[in-house]
Design a protein around this motif. Structure first.
Motif, PDB file in Angstrom:
ATOM      1  N   ASP A 157       0.834  -1.209   0.000  1.00 51.85           N
ATOM      2  CA  ASP A 157       0.000   0.000   0.000  1.00 51.85           C
ATOM      3  C   ASP A 157       0.864   1.252   0.000  1.00 51.85           C
ATOM      4  O   ASP A 157       0.481   2.294   0.519  1.00 51.85           O
ATOM      5  CB  ASP A 157      -0.948   0.007   1.198  1.00 51.85           C
ATOM      6  N   ASN A 158       2.053   1.148  -0.585  1.00 50.84           N
ATOM      7  CA  ASN A 158       3.012   2.248  -0.542  1.00 50.84           C
ATOM      8  C   ASN A 158       2.450   3.518  -1.176  1.00 50.84           C
ATOM      9  O   ASN A 158       1.886   3.493  -2.257  1.00 50.84           O
ATOM     10  CB  ASN A 158       4.294   1.848  -1.271  1.00 50.84           C
ATOM     11  N   CYS A 159       2.607   4.650  -0.476  1.00 53.39           N
ATOM     12  CA  CYS A 159       2.192   5.958  -0.982  1.00 53.39           C
ATOM     13  C   CYS A 159       3.439   6.815  -1.130  1.00 53.39           C
ATOM     14  O   CYS A 159       3.882   7.451  -0.170  1.00 53.39           O
ATOM     15  CB  CYS A 159       1.210   6.631  -0.026  1.00 53.39           C
TER      16      CYS A 159
ATOM     17  N   GLU B  23      -0.462   4.873  -4.793  1.00 50.27           N
ATOM     18  CA  GLU B  23      -0.939   3.607  -4.230  1.00 50.27           C
ATOM     19  C   GLU B  23      -1.992   2.957  -5.128  1.00 50.27           C
ATOM     20  O   GLU B  23      -2.133   1.728  -5.155  1.00 50.27           O
ATOM     21  CB  GLU B  23      -1.497   3.814  -2.814  1.00 50.27           C
TER      22      GLU B  23
END
Length: 500
Positions: free
Chosen positions: A111-113, A170
């Motif tokens: 879920d990297n932003c 994301e």
């Protein structure tokens, strides 16, 4: 069991899973202790047998360690590991998986932003077949705002169907990863720790991974289980601080610190940014870059970046909020993001059977700071080269084969990087030069050239007469801005500039 099938057991610590293999078809194995959630899973390809033994600290039971010369025909598919699941990694994985290679993609955070403006060119939407829901906003107006707060509207030369797409990383990254998985990529949610060639430079790479398994707490902590994975080829798509790059001694590069706040503003203010993006230049917001306000689905991304004065990044962020002023007043900060961004390609991007793509290779442009398209494109080009040179995964490849991707990349995009490097050196060196830059952006000729180059990723040849007019106009603008600077006092700045 039906005729023509066999069962294979895969050990994971104390857990095991059984898969059925029919012919060369792929079976997805859900291994207890290896995954949780929708995207934390491992797919084990049946083509050519089990690739690795995932035992804690142990060696696998059935070895495939063997020295295989470049070009040799394989009796099983070429095995490729992609380290990193951003646009570069996902696009590389997709190309490898759908073209016969046994492909693994390791991503530590699903879920990297990433602190990224999120702007993508129009050509990327068609070229990478991105669905409408990936695009939060279609920006067809921009404001360039000078150090003295002079505003220049940009976008009058755009055609009705032309726009810059605004995305959230994301959302975009997850879509590209899922698509790669649909084509057969084996997705591993884990942290890449390192790799080595135990059999020499023509032997397989053994990857060490901390796999995120069961045992997550309410705070989001994850249990880690050590695993090993043996592959033939490695693609480093693991960002500016790439571990893969360090392992192959790819060399250092200058990097910027990008800092962004996601700010939710009221509907009336959000309406102002419906199809508008703002770029602010000045020593107050960045000594060598720009600040931005980019619209997203239900908020705006407000950020800045710098190479030469990283310790002052929060001061520059305060300044961009101040410059935006009433347009974001009363907004709620819903997320803060910071990340290193490379400033130029690494000295080495290929070593043996290892290639770097995306930020790991340093593919972010100066002046604009754009990297999403170039990350995805480099990943795709690398994956295509692997698939083609391996004859759809049927033969071993080496450094010479990977250099097909690199040579093609440099021929196609070196002019773009060079032009933007020159522009940054000319126009981002002082507030006077920035004033001249914003003034220059009033020209329809400049706007048309800029948007055509950005939207379609080509260096557009100019009109010689207009180019000469532009040159003299630019010189005049710089002289006027310098005269104003002398009259009004020194440029606005703060802090001590430090070299990266």
């Amino acid at each position: 069991m039906q005729c023509g099938t066999r069962a294979t057991s895969v050990k994971v610590g104390s857990a095991s899973a059984t898969k059925k293999v029919a012919g060369s078809r792929k079976a997805v194995v859900m291994c207890p202790g290896l995954y949780q959630g929708n995207h934390q899973r491992v797919s084990v390809s049946s083509r050519g047998g089990v690739l690795s033994s995932w035992a804690s600290g142990g060696r696998r039971e059935v070895g495939v360690r063997a020295v295989i010369q470049d070009g040799a025909k394989l009796d099983r598919p070429l095995r490729v590991a992609i380290i990193g699941g951003g646009p570069a990694g996902a696009c590389a994985a997709e190309e490898c998986a759908k073209n016969g290679c046994e492909t693994y993609m390791i991503e530590r955070k699903m879920d990297n932003c990433k602190p990224c403006g999120g702007a993508i060119p129009l050509c990327m939407i068609d070229e990478f077949d991105l669905p409408p829901e990936i695009i939060d906003r279609q920006v067809n107006r921009m404001k360039m705002i000078s150090p003295s707060n002079r505003e220049v509207d940009i976008g009058s030369t755009l055609k009705p169907n032309e726009y810059i797409g605004m995305t959230r990383r994301e959302v975009l990254d997850d879509y590209l990863r899922q698509r790669a998985e649909k084509y057969g990529t084996n997705v591993i949610n884990g942290l890449f720790m390192g790799m080595e060639q135990k059999e020499g430079e023509k032997g397989p790479w053994t990857l060490s991974i901390n796999n995120y398994g069961e045992g997550a707490t309410s705070k989001g902590d994850k249990a880690r289980e050590k695993m090993e994975l043996e592959v033939d080829v490695v693609v480093g798509a693991d960002g500016a601080t790439s571990r893969v790059a360090k392992i192959i001694d790819a060399g250092d590069y200058d990097y910027a610190i990008a800092y962004q706040e996601r700010i939710r503003i009221d509907q009336e203010r959000m309406k102002f940014y419906e199809n508008l993006a703002e770029m602010y230049v000045g020593d107050d917001v960045s000594p060598d870059f720009y600040g931005w306000v980019f619209p997203k689905y239900d908020h705006v991304g407000v950020g800045t970046g710098t190479v030469i004065n990283k310790p002052a990044i929060k001061q520059y962020q305060d300044a961009i909020r101040d410059r935006a002023g009433d347009k974001i007043t009363g907004g709620k900060i819903i997320k803060i993001e910071a990340h290193p961004i490379p400033e130029h390609p690494r000295p080495k991007r290929i070593e043996g059977r290892v290639a770097l793509v995306g930020d790991a290779a340093g593919y972010v442009t100066k002046c604009s700071g754009e990297g999403i398209y170039f990350a995805a494109k480099s990943g795709r080009m690398c994956g295509e080269a692997i698939a083609q040179r391996s004859n759809q995964g049927q033969r071993m490849i080496g450094e010479r084969d990977l250099r097909v991707y690199l040579n093609k990349w440099d021929r196609k995009y070196w002019p773009t990087y060079k032009v933007l490097d020159i522009l940054q050196k000319v126009f981002y060196r002082s507030n006077a030069a920035r004033e001249a830059f914003v003034e220059m952006c009033q020209s329809e000729y400049v706007q048309r050239m800029t948007f055509d180059s950005y939207l379609y990723k080509t260096v557009v040849p100019g009109n010689p007469i207009n180019d000469i007019k532009l040159l003299f106009g630019t010189i005049a603008s710089i002289l006027r801005a310098n005269a104003l600077r002398v009259t009004n006092g020194p440029s606005v700045t703060f802090g001590e500039r430090k070299e990266a």
